[in-house]
Design a protein around this motif. Structure first.
Motif, PDB file in Angstrom:
ATOM      1  N   ARG A  70       0.846  -1.073   0.194  1.00  0.00           N
ATOM      2  CA  ARG A  70      -0.019   0.081  -0.006  1.00  0.00           C
ATOM      3  C   ARG A  70       0.961   1.127  -0.349  1.00  0.00           C
ATOM      4  O   ARG A  70       0.456   2.314  -0.464  1.00  0.00           O
ATOM      5  CB  ARG A  70      -1.020  -0.008   1.328  1.00  0.00           C
ATOM      6  CG  ARG A  70      -0.541  -0.045   2.634  1.00  0.00           C
ATOM      7  CD  ARG A  70      -1.313  -0.144   3.826  1.00  0.00           C
ATOM      8  NE  ARG A  70      -0.712  -0.341   4.876  1.00  0.00           N
ATOM      9  CZ  ARG A  70      -0.381  -1.502   5.524  1.00  0.00           C
ATOM     10  NH1 ARG A  70      -0.249  -2.599   4.701  1.00  0.00           N
ATOM     11  NH2 ARG A  70       0.216  -1.484   6.658  1.00  0.00           N
ATOM     12  N   SER A  71       2.195   1.234   0.552  1.00  0.00           N
ATOM     13  CA  SER A  71       3.088   2.316   0.580  1.00  0.00           C
ATOM     14  C   SER A  71       3.470   2.492  -0.790  1.00  0.00           C
ATOM     15  O   SER A  71       3.423   3.673  -1.303  1.00  0.00           O
ATOM     16  CB  SER A  71       4.080   2.013   1.454  1.00  0.00           C
ATOM     17  OG  SER A  71       3.469   2.319   2.880  1.00  0.00           O
ATOM     18  N   THR A  73       2.345   1.629  -3.533  1.00  0.00           N
ATOM     19  CA  THR A  73       1.352   2.179  -4.511  1.00  0.00           C
ATOM     20  C   THR A  73       1.116   3.608  -4.466  1.00  0.00           C
ATOM     21  O   THR A  73       0.943   4.463  -5.399  1.00  0.00           O
ATOM     22  CB  THR A  73      -0.081   1.417  -4.280  1.00  0.00           C
ATOM     23  OG1 THR A  73      -0.082  -0.021  -4.414  1.00  0.00           O
ATOM     24  CG2 THR A  73      -1.125   1.975  -4.697  1.00  0.00           C
ATOM     25  N   LYS A  74       1.156   4.104  -3.131  1.00  0.00           N
ATOM     26  CA  LYS A  74       1.220   5.511  -2.789  1.00  0.00           C
ATOM     27  C   LYS A  74       2.373   6.216  -3.313  1.00  0.00           C
ATOM     28  O   LYS A  74       2.069   7.435  -3.996  1.00  0.00           O
ATOM     29  CB  LYS A  74       0.914   5.793  -1.470  1.00  0.00           C
ATOM     30  CG  LYS A  74       0.650   7.139  -1.067  1.00  0.00           C
ATOM     31  CD  LYS A  74       0.133   6.929   0.701  1.00  0.00           C
ATOM     32  CE  LYS A  74       0.093   8.406   1.119  1.00  0.00           C
ATOM     33  NZ  LYS A  74      -0.095   8.343   2.644  1.00  0.00           N
ATOM     34  N   ALA A  77       1.935   6.376  -7.256  1.00  0.00           N
ATOM     35  CA  ALA A  77       0.930   7.370  -7.749  1.00  0.00           C
ATOM     36  C   ALA A  77       1.243   8.743  -7.468  1.00  0.00           C
ATOM     37  O   ALA A  77       0.801   9.431  -8.309  1.00  0.00           O
ATOM     38  CB  ALA A  77      -0.362   7.153  -6.575  1.00  0.00           C
ATOM     39  N   ALA A 126      -0.111   3.965   5.323  1.00  0.00           N
ATOM     40  CA  ALA A 126       0.774   3.641   4.269  1.00  0.00           C
ATOM     41  C   ALA A 126       1.727   4.778   4.052  1.00  0.00           C
ATOM     42  O   ALA A 126       1.724   5.745   3.213  1.00  0.00           O
ATOM     43  CB  ALA A 126      -0.211   3.941   2.968  1.00  0.00           C
ATOM     44  N   VAL A 128       5.006   6.703   3.201  1.00  0.00           N
ATOM     45  CA  VAL A 128       5.616   6.698   1.993  1.00  0.00           C
ATOM     46  C   VAL A 128       7.494   7.019   2.073  1.00  0.00           C
ATOM     47  O   VAL A 128       8.132   6.896   1.240  1.00  0.00           O
ATOM     48  CB  VAL A 128       5.234   8.010   0.935  1.00  0.00           C
ATOM     49  CG1 VAL A 128       3.887   7.658   0.659  1.00  0.00           C
ATOM     50  CG2 VAL A 128       5.590   9.331   1.478  1.00  0.00           C
TER      51      VAL A 128
END
Length: 187
Positions: A70-71, A73-74, A77, A126, A128
């Motif tokens: 999930r991190s 993905t962030k 993005a 999440a 980063v």
């Protein structure tokens, strides 16, 4: 006094059946031993040349086992503003890097330190930045700021490879830590 030897039996894995191995009073499965072989390494080494080239051209190519999917993905993005820089990738490269990060993230790894990173992060969080994870903060909490931020050879905790020479190989062993201008770190 008479010496006695504990009964030792070895039974191997045949096909898909895992039979127990007995060493004295302890019992292990062959699969556990194979998994433990992986866990002995801190995190998986970087095995994707596209990721290593694209991300490693500006900073250390951080092992994906340091953050959960999930991190990553962030992070992916937000490549148009990647910590103040535009790090956008073409579609094919973006796909390759994303797949590598997600498939090898901390929450999908059985490597020892990856499991610790993943389990330290709340399921709804999440981060980063690896430096924002509870496990990272715990492992670095005794290091004085003067040895990192005030050290011109290190500058930031995000510069893993300044003190961990084997960081890109996935090794963060505390016995291998050498802080520039200070020497071996021993907490």
């Amino acid at each position: 006094m008479k010496n006695t030897l504990a009964l030792t039996a070895v039974i191997f894995t045949i096909g898909v059946v895992t039979l127990p191995m007995v060493w004295g009073d302890s019992e292990f499965s062959w699969r556990e031993i194979e998994e433990d072989k992986h866990r002995s390494t801190d995190v998986a080494a970087i095995a994707n040349p596209v990721y290593k080239e694209e991300c490693g051209s500006c900073h250390i190519a951080y092992p994906p086992g340091l953050l959960p999917a999930r991190s990553w993905t962030k992070v992916m993005a937000g490549l148009n503003d990647h910590f103040g820089d535009n790090a956008e990738l073409d579609g094919e490269t973006y796909q390759s890097v994303s797949e590598f990060l997600l498939n090898n993230s901390a929450d999908k790894s059985d490597y020892r330190r990856s499991v610790k990173f993943s389990s330290s992060i709340k399921s709804d969080d999440a981060p980063v930045r690896i430096t924002d994870t509870p496990y990272f903060r715990h492992k670095h909490d005794e290091i004085p700021d003067r040895l990192v931020s005030a050290n011109p050879q290190v500058k930031s905790f995000s510069q893993c490879n300044a003190c961990h020479a084997k960081a890109e190989k996935g090794s963060f062993n505390e016995h291998d830590i050498r802080i520039p201008g200070y020497g071996q770190w021993d907490d």
